[in-house]
Design a protein around this motif. Sequence first.
Motif, mmCIF file in Angstrom:
data_model
loop_
_atom_site.group_PDB
_atom_site.id
_atom_site.type_symbol
_atom_site.label_atom_id
_atom_site.label_comp_id
_atom_site.label_asym_id
_atom_site.label_seq_id
_atom_site.Cartn_x
_atom_site.Cartn_y
_atom_site.Cartn_z
ATOM 1 N N LEU A 1 3.132 -15.067 -1.855
ATOM 2 C CA LEU A 1 4.148 -14.045 -1.612
ATOM 3 C C LEU A 1 4.454 -13.340 -2.928
ATOM 4 O O LEU A 1 4.330 -13.936 -3.991
ATOM 5 C CB LEU A 1 5.436 -14.677 -1.079
ATOM 6 N N ALA A 2 4.869 -12.077 -2.838
ATOM 7 C CA ALA A 2 5.271 -11.338 -4.031
ATOM 8 C C ALA A 2 6.782 -11.463 -4.176
ATOM 9 O O ALA A 2 7.534 -10.940 -3.358
ATOM 10 C CB ALA A 2 4.851 -9.872 -3.931
ATOM 11 N N LEU B 1 9.252 -8.456 -4.057
ATOM 12 C CA LEU B 1 9.432 -7.667 -2.833
ATOM 13 C C LEU B 1 10.334 -8.411 -1.857
ATOM 14 O O LEU B 1 10.516 -9.618 -1.944
ATOM 15 C CB LEU B 1 8.077 -7.388 -2.176
ATOM 16 N N ALA C 1 9.109 -6.852 3.408
ATOM 17 C CA ALA C 1 7.955 -6.218 2.757
ATOM 18 C C ALA C 1 6.800 -7.205 2.643
ATOM 19 O O ALA C 1 5.636 -6.848 2.811
ATOM 20 C CB ALA C 1 8.342 -5.699 1.375
ATOM 21 N N LEU D 1 3.133 -6.999 4.275
ATOM 22 C CA LEU D 1 2.327 -6.539 3.136
ATOM 23 C C LEU D 1 0.866 -6.352 3.542
ATOM 24 O O LEU D 1 0.241 -7.237 4.118
ATOM 25 C CB LEU D 1 2.431 -7.550 1.988
ATOM 26 N N GLY D 2 0.335 -5.191 3.242
ATOM 27 C CA GLY D 2 -1.059 -4.899 3.542
ATOM 28 C C GLY D 2 -1.284 -4.376 4.948
ATOM 29 O O GLY D 2 -2.389 -3.991 5.293
ATOM 30 N N ARG D 3 -0.240 -4.377 5.771
ATOM 31 C CA ARG D 3 -0.393 -3.857 7.140
ATOM 32 C C ARG D 3 0.891 -3.147 7.565
ATOM 33 O O ARG D 3 1.367 -3.297 8.693
ATOM 34 C CB ARG D 3 -0.756 -4.983 8.109
ATOM 35 N N GLU D 4 1.458 -2.400 6.631
ATOM 36 C CA GLU D 4 2.700 -1.681 6.896
ATOM 37 C C GLU D 4 2.463 -0.606 7.949
ATOM 38 O O GLU D 4 1.524 0.176 7.836
ATOM 39 C CB GLU D 4 3.219 -1.019 5.616
ATOM 40 N N LYS E 1 4.759 5.979 9.703
ATOM 41 C CA LYS E 1 5.241 7.087 10.550
ATOM 42 C C LYS E 1 5.100 8.373 9.752
ATOM 43 O O LYS E 1 5.200 8.390 8.534
ATOM 44 C CB LYS E 1 6.683 6.859 10.988
ATOM 45 N N GLN F 1 6.181 12.022 8.478
ATOM 46 C CA GLN F 1 7.402 12.758 8.199
ATOM 47 C C GLN F 1 7.038 14.234 8.135
ATOM 48 O O GLN F 1 6.184 14.614 7.340
ATOM 49 C CB GLN F 1 7.978 12.285 6.870
ATOM 50 N N ARG G 1 2.826 10.483 4.980
ATOM 51 C CA ARG G 1 2.655 9.225 5.694
ATOM 52 C C ARG G 1 3.508 8.159 5.014
ATOM 53 O O ARG G 1 3.109 7.550 4.045
ATOM 54 C CB ARG G 1 1.175 8.834 5.713
ATOM 55 N N PHE G 2 4.708 8.011 5.547
ATOM 56 C CA PHE G 2 5.644 7.043 4.986
ATOM 57 C C PHE G 2 5.587 5.743 5.771
ATOM 58 O O PHE G 2 5.193 5.727 6.935
ATOM 59 C CB PHE G 2 7.077 7.588 5.027
ATOM 60 N N MET G 3 6.031 4.652 5.122
ATOM 61 C CA MET G 3 6.130 3.383 5.826
ATOM 62 C C MET G 3 7.276 3.471 6.829
ATOM 63 O O MET G 3 8.304 4.080 6.557
ATOM 64 C CB MET G 3 6.409 2.244 4.846
ATOM 65 N N GLU H 1 10.019 1.858 7.800
ATOM 66 C CA GLU H 1 10.868 0.786 7.274
ATOM 67 C C GLU H 1 11.652 0.101 8.398
ATOM 68 O O GLU H 1 11.881 -1.108 8.358
ATOM 69 C CB GLU H 1 11.805 1.385 6.235
ATOM 70 N N ARG I 1 4.716 -14.987 8.005
ATOM 71 C CA ARG I 1 3.818 -13.906 7.628
ATOM 72 C C ARG I 1 2.424 -14.124 8.207
ATOM 73 O O ARG I 1 1.806 -13.207 8.745
ATOM 74 C CB ARG I 1 3.737 -13.876 6.102
#
Lengths: 264, 349
Positions: A96-97, A100, A104, A108-111, A114, A116, A121-123, A125, A165
Motif C-alpha cells: 500500500l502507498a 495516499l 485511493a 490504485l491502478g484502476r481508478e 469521468k 469533465q 478525463r478526471f478520476m 472521486e 483491495r
Amino acid sequence: MMENASQPPLIELRGISKYFGPVRALENVNLVVNRRQVVGLVGDNGAGKSTLMKILTGAYQPTFGEILLEGRPVHFASPHESRLAGIEMVYQDLALAGNLSIAANIYLGREPIKRQWGLFRFMDEKRIENGSRELLERLKINIPNVKARVENLSGGQRQSVAIARATAFNAKLVIMDEPTAALAVKEVAKVLETVLNLRAHGVAVILISHRMQDVMSVADRIIVLYEGAKVADLERSKTNLDEIVAYIVGSKGSAAQARAVAEG
Amino acid sequence: MSQSGTTPAATPAKTAVQLRGLGELFERVGILIVLLVLIALITIVERLANGTAYFLSIENFSNIARQIPWQAPLALGEFLAILTAGIDLSVGSVLALAMMSTVIAAHAGVPAIPAMLIGLAVGAACGAVNGLALTRLRLPHPFIPTLAMVYIARGLTNLLSNGTPILRVPWEFRVLGAGNVCLFTFECTPTSLRIPVPFIVVVLLFVGFGIFLTRTRTGRHIYAVGGNPQAALYSGINVNKILTLVYILSGALAAVGAILLAGRTNSGEPQAGVGTELVAIAAVIIGGASFFGGRGNVFGVFIGLVIMGVIGNGLNILGVQPFWQQVAIGVIILLVATLDVVRRRTNRT
C-alpha cells in the motif's frame, strides 16, 4: 473434481514442477481449490510455498505441469494476467502507498474515470469513495473514514485494507502470504474474520502462514509441502495440530512416499 | 462491537489521531503561516527602522510578482521529480539550451509561436533523455543522469551560441516575459494596477498542474510511485513510464522558464540558469515537499517561491546586505526540512 460433478474446481494445479538449474524447488505438485474454500498452505521455510504461489500468479513459469482455471488450461505470463483472470495476491510486505488515502489505495491502478466538459478525463472521486466504503462494509472492516491516509492506520487495519483491495474487483481466488505475521494478537482475529467474510462472499482463499493456530481456525483444508513435494492434503475436521506439525517437520510422510502417492 | 472494545484504549489512541490530524493540517497550511509571519516581521521592522510601509504596498507586490516567474516553472518541474523521490539537477542547464534554441530559431526566421514550440521540444527531449537513462539504463538514482545532463545541455548551449549572448527576441516573447495587464483600464496608465503577464502564465501553470496531480489518474500514479514504488508496481502502474513522463515534464517546464526569461531579458543568454536548479530545489523543500517522495502539493511550491522572493525583496528594502539573503534562505531550508523529519517521526508511532 469428483466432489462436485456439475462444476470443475476453481483452480487445479496438475503435476507442477519447478527447477532452478539443478535445484528442484517443486516436484510434481497437485493442488485443487474449490469455490468458497479456505485452503491453508503450510510447510517449513524453503518447502516451496512461495514458489508454488508465484507459479499460480504467473510470477514464475512452471518447468512442468499445467494450471486449470474453472476447468480450462491457462498460462499466466505475469501477475497482471492472473489478476485479470480473478486471482489476487495480498503481499506480505503490505503493498500500500502510505501517503495516499484508503480509497485511493483500494482503487490504485484502476481508478474509474469521468469526463469533465467532454474534454478532461478526471478520476471519479465519488465512485472511488463510495465503492471503497461499500467494500469495507461488505467485508465488515470497521474503518470510519476512507479518506484517511493509510500511514495513519494500525498494522491490522492496513492488512485489512490490503485484503479489501485485493478482493475489490471480482476476485475469485485470493492468496495471502503471511497476513498475520506482523500483527498484534488483537488484530489477528480481525484479519481472520475478514478471511471468513471473504469465503462467505463466495471467494476462495489460499492462506500461507507459519501460525498454525490461525490456519487451524479458518482453513477448510490444509495442504503441507515438504522439500518441494505435497506430503499431505487434509480436511481440517479430520486432522489435528500434532499431525500437521509431524508432516511439516518430515517425521510423517516422506517426500519419497509423496512421490509414490502422486504416481499411484 | 468494536465500539465497546475500544473504550479503554480510546484516550491515547484518540490524541494520537488528533496529533496526526494536526500534522496533516500543518502540511497543508503550515507553510502559509511561515509566509505570513515573514511578511509581518518585515513590515514591522520596516516601520520601526525606516518609518515607511513600502514593503506592503501594491507596487512592491507587483515587483515580487515580476521577480518570481521565470524560476517558477523550474520549481514546478523539480517538484514533480522530488515527488517521485527523485531529483532533476539539470533544469538550469536545460533552461539555457531551450532558451538558446528558441532564440536562434526566432532569429533564423521561424515565427515566434513555432520558435517557442521548438524550445519546448528541446526541453522535453532533454527530459526524455534523463528519464530514459534512469529507467532503461537502470542508473541507480536520477542524480546521475540529470548531473550528466547539466554538462551536456550547458555544453550544447555554448556550442550553439559560441558562448555569446544573442540580443533581441520577437515581441511575442516580450509580452509573455515582460508584459503587463492592467486592471480596470484598457490602456495602462502610471496609476493603474499592473499584473505582470509572466505572473499570470505561472499562476495558470500552477493551477493546471494542481488539477493534473490531484484529479487525474496519472497525477495520482505519480504520488503513488513517490509513496511506495512497490505498491505502484503491484497495482499494475507502469512505474518506468511515470518516471520518464515526470522528467519529460520537468524538461518542458524548464523550457517554459526559458521562454519567460528570454522575453524578460530580451535575449538568449548561454550562462542563463546557472545555479537555478538549487533555487528550484530550495523552493520545493521550503514549500513542504519531502525528499522521501510522495508528499507536498503545487500550492506549497508556489508559496515556497513567494517566500524566497519575499526574503530577497524584504531584506533589500530593509537595507540589509544581500549576502544575508542567502543565509536566511539556508536557515529556512533547515527549519522546514527539520519539521518534515519531526512530522515523519510522529507518524511512525
